[in-house]
Design a protein around this motif. Structure first.
Motif, mmCIF file in Angstrom:
data_model
loop_
_atom_site.group_PDB
_atom_site.id
_atom_site.type_symbol
_atom_site.label_atom_id
_atom_site.label_comp_id
_atom_site.label_asym_id
_atom_site.label_seq_id
_atom_site.Cartn_x
_atom_site.Cartn_y
_atom_site.Cartn_z
ATOM 1 N N ILE A 97 103.586 8.356 9.469
ATOM 2 C CA ILE A 97 105.394 7.787 9.035
ATOM 3 C C ILE A 97 104.964 6.795 8.946
ATOM 4 O O ILE A 97 106.147 5.550 8.237
ATOM 5 C CB ILE A 97 105.508 7.436 10.959
ATOM 6 C CG1 ILE A 97 105.853 8.842 11.849
ATOM 7 C CG2 ILE A 97 106.921 6.910 11.292
ATOM 8 C CD1 ILE A 97 106.291 9.284 13.337
ATOM 9 N N ASP A 98 103.573 5.894 9.239
ATOM 10 C CA ASP A 98 103.382 4.324 9.013
ATOM 11 C C ASP A 98 103.614 4.892 7.405
ATOM 12 O O ASP A 98 103.752 3.593 6.622
ATOM 13 C CB ASP A 98 102.579 3.810 9.370
ATOM 14 C CG ASP A 98 102.797 3.708 10.742
ATOM 15 O OD1 ASP A 98 103.561 3.071 11.252
ATOM 16 O OD2 ASP A 98 102.082 3.238 11.592
ATOM 17 N N LEU A 99 102.952 5.881 6.787
ATOM 18 C CA LEU A 99 102.469 6.101 4.960
ATOM 19 C C LEU A 99 103.951 5.735 4.324
ATOM 20 O O LEU A 99 103.850 5.148 4.091
ATOM 21 C CB LEU A 99 101.394 6.750 5.302
ATOM 22 C CG LEU A 99 100.579 7.027 3.196
ATOM 23 C CD1 LEU A 99 99.850 5.737 3.563
ATOM 24 C CD2 LEU A 99 99.462 8.066 3.813
ATOM 25 N N ALA A 100 105.029 6.705 4.932
ATOM 26 C CA ALA A 100 105.674 6.960 4.212
ATOM 27 C C ALA A 100 106.495 5.920 4.277
ATOM 28 O O ALA A 100 107.471 5.209 3.223
ATOM 29 C CB ALA A 100 106.722 8.113 4.942
ATOM 30 N N THR A 101 106.497 4.808 5.412
ATOM 31 C CA THR A 101 106.970 3.571 5.502
ATOM 32 C C THR A 101 107.077 2.596 4.154
ATOM 33 O O THR A 101 107.577 2.456 3.843
ATOM 34 C CB THR A 101 107.235 2.566 6.385
ATOM 35 O OG1 THR A 101 108.288 3.892 7.865
ATOM 36 C CG2 THR A 101 108.426 1.668 6.625
ATOM 37 N N ASP A 102 105.986 2.511 4.421
ATOM 38 C CA ASP A 102 104.993 1.086 2.796
ATOM 39 C C ASP A 102 105.281 2.226 2.191
ATOM 40 O O ASP A 102 105.345 1.057 1.127
ATOM 41 C CB ASP A 102 103.576 1.278 3.444
ATOM 42 C CG ASP A 102 103.563 0.935 5.114
ATOM 43 O OD1 ASP A 102 104.118 -0.100 5.243
ATOM 44 O OD2 ASP A 102 101.985 0.990 6.025
ATOM 45 N N ALA A 103 105.280 3.221 1.577
ATOM 46 C CA ALA A 103 105.315 3.425 0.094
ATOM 47 C C ALA A 103 106.616 2.842 0.104
ATOM 48 O O ALA A 103 106.870 3.188 -1.293
ATOM 49 C CB ALA A 103 105.177 5.011 0.381
ATOM 50 N N THR A 104 108.002 3.394 1.098
ATOM 51 C CA THR A 104 109.157 3.551 0.393
ATOM 52 C C THR A 104 109.281 1.776 0.580
ATOM 53 O O THR A 104 110.391 1.664 -0.534
ATOM 54 C CB THR A 104 110.694 4.162 1.744
ATOM 55 O OG1 THR A 104 109.808 5.893 1.475
ATOM 56 C CG2 THR A 104 111.269 4.375 0.910
ATOM 57 N N ARG A 105 109.205 0.800 1.334
ATOM 58 C CA ARG A 105 109.527 -0.249 1.126
ATOM 59 C C ARG A 105 109.450 -0.962 0.072
ATOM 60 O O ARG A 105 110.207 -1.543 -0.389
ATOM 61 C CB ARG A 105 109.008 -0.790 2.677
ATOM 62 C CG ARG A 105 108.913 -2.244 2.713
ATOM 63 C CD ARG A 105 108.058 -3.377 3.909
ATOM 64 N NE ARG A 105 108.455 -2.697 5.043
ATOM 65 C CZ ARG A 105 107.962 -1.960 5.725
ATOM 66 N NH1 ARG A 105 106.805 -1.763 5.353
ATOM 67 N NH2 ARG A 105 108.196 -1.396 7.151
ATOM 68 N N ASP A 106 107.835 -0.429 -0.664
ATOM 69 C CA ASP A 106 108.080 -1.458 -2.024
ATOM 70 C C ASP A 106 108.483 -1.318 -3.295
ATOM 71 O O ASP A 106 107.894 -1.400 -4.156
ATOM 72 C CB ASP A 106 106.152 -1.205 -1.766
ATOM 73 C CG ASP A 106 105.040 -1.933 -1.003
ATOM 74 O OD1 ASP A 106 105.994 -3.091 0.031
ATOM 75 O OD2 ASP A 106 104.668 -1.561 -0.497
ATOM 76 N N MET A 107 108.810 -0.504 -2.757
ATOM 77 C CA MET A 107 109.826 0.187 -4.604
ATOM 78 C C MET A 107 110.767 -0.631 -4.872
ATOM 79 O O MET A 107 111.886 -1.224 -3.868
ATOM 80 C CB MET A 107 110.458 1.575 -3.828
ATOM 81 C CG MET A 107 109.389 2.594 -3.706
ATOM 82 S SD MET A 107 109.704 4.581 -4.051
ATOM 83 C CE MET A 107 110.605 4.986 -5.290
ATOM 84 N N ALA A 108 111.022 -0.378 -6.064
ATOM 85 C CA ALA A 108 112.238 -1.556 -6.510
ATOM 86 C C ALA A 108 113.524 -0.807 -6.561
ATOM 87 O O ALA A 108 113.742 1.114 -6.305
ATOM 88 C CB ALA A 108 111.771 -1.708 -8.408
ATOM 89 N N GLY A 109 114.426 -1.478 -6.146
ATOM 90 C CA GLY A 109 115.831 -0.899 -5.330
ATOM 91 C C GLY A 109 116.037 -0.619 -4.065
ATOM 92 O O GLY A 109 117.096 0.265 -3.614
ATOM 93 N N VAL A 110 114.653 -0.807 -3.640
ATOM 94 C CA VAL A 110 115.164 -0.277 -1.885
ATOM 95 C C VAL A 110 115.718 -1.767 -1.155
ATOM 96 O O VAL A 110 114.545 -2.734 -1.859
ATOM 97 C CB VAL A 110 113.775 0.064 -1.299
ATOM 98 C CG1 VAL A 110 113.768 0.558 0.051
ATOM 99 C CG2 VAL A 110 113.346 1.589 -2.242
ATOM 100 N N ARG A 111 116.172 -1.969 -0.770
ATOM 101 C CA ARG A 111 116.710 -2.418 0.048
ATOM 102 C C ARG A 111 116.115 -2.778 1.265
ATOM 103 O O ARG A 111 115.876 -3.507 2.200
ATOM 104 C CB ARG A 111 118.536 -3.115 0.397
ATOM 105 C CG ARG A 111 118.566 -3.678 -1.082
ATOM 106 C CD ARG A 111 119.547 -4.603 -1.043
ATOM 107 N NE ARG A 111 121.239 -3.023 -0.803
ATOM 108 C CZ ARG A 111 121.601 -3.094 0.360
ATOM 109 N NH1 ARG A 111 121.878 -4.936 0.952
ATOM 110 N NH2 ARG A 111 122.665 -2.706 1.607
ATOM 111 N N GLU A 112 116.213 -2.064 2.380
ATOM 112 C CA GLU A 112 115.697 -1.745 3.196
ATOM 113 C C GLU A 112 115.283 0.204 3.888
ATOM 114 O O GLU A 112 115.556 0.180 2.867
ATOM 115 C CB GLU A 112 117.025 -1.719 4.701
ATOM 116 C CG GLU A 112 116.817 -1.136 5.965
ATOM 117 C CD GLU A 112 118.015 -1.811 6.922
ATOM 118 O OE1 GLU A 112 118.598 -0.945 7.578
ATOM 119 O OE2 GLU A 112 119.170 -2.333 5.882
#
Length: 124
Positions: A97-112
């Motif tokens: 769950i944490d791994l998926a959140t961290d991988a997504t949060r750092d991507m360009a275009g992702v605000r939240e």
């Protein structure tokens, strides 16, 4: 082609026999109908264009998650809307769950990132 000529001749005769006011009204109705159809086409095109960046972001996030080492993406679904990414589905352990959140949060275009992932139960 003869049918088209015949229809045009009929319309011309109708306009000629009905007088200027009727002809003007008929022409205005035809133009209004064409304008409305054109407006609906533009609105549909704009709606489709507005969804395109969301589809692209969703695909990019899915690709990134699938490349994240140690993350099982089989039960994960991604929804993207205006830079807000929602992760839905199930994963086998809490670390993912944490791994998926961290991988997504750092991507360009992702605000939240809104993480709605849950743990798998009963081997499913």
């Amino acid at each position: 082609m003869k049918a088209v000529r015949s229809a045009l001749l009929s319309v011309s005769l109708y306009i000629g026999l009905s007088g200027t006011d009727s002809a003007t009204i008929a022409l205005a109705q035809i133009q209004a109908a064409g304008s409305q159809a054109s407006s609906q086409t533009v609105e549909a095109s704009n709606a489709k264009a507005a969804k395109a960046p969301n589809r692209v972001l969703r695909k990019v996030v899915i690709r990134q998650l699938s490349r994240t080492r140690g993350l099982n993406v089989d039960g994960i679904n991604v929804v993207a809307e205006d830079g807000i990414v929602t992760l839905l589905g199930t994963v086998p352990d809490t670390h993912q769950i944490d791994l998926a959140t961290d991988a997504t949060r750092d991507m360009a275009g992702v605000r939240e990132v809104r993480n709605s992932l849950t743990l798998q139960t009963n081997g499913k």
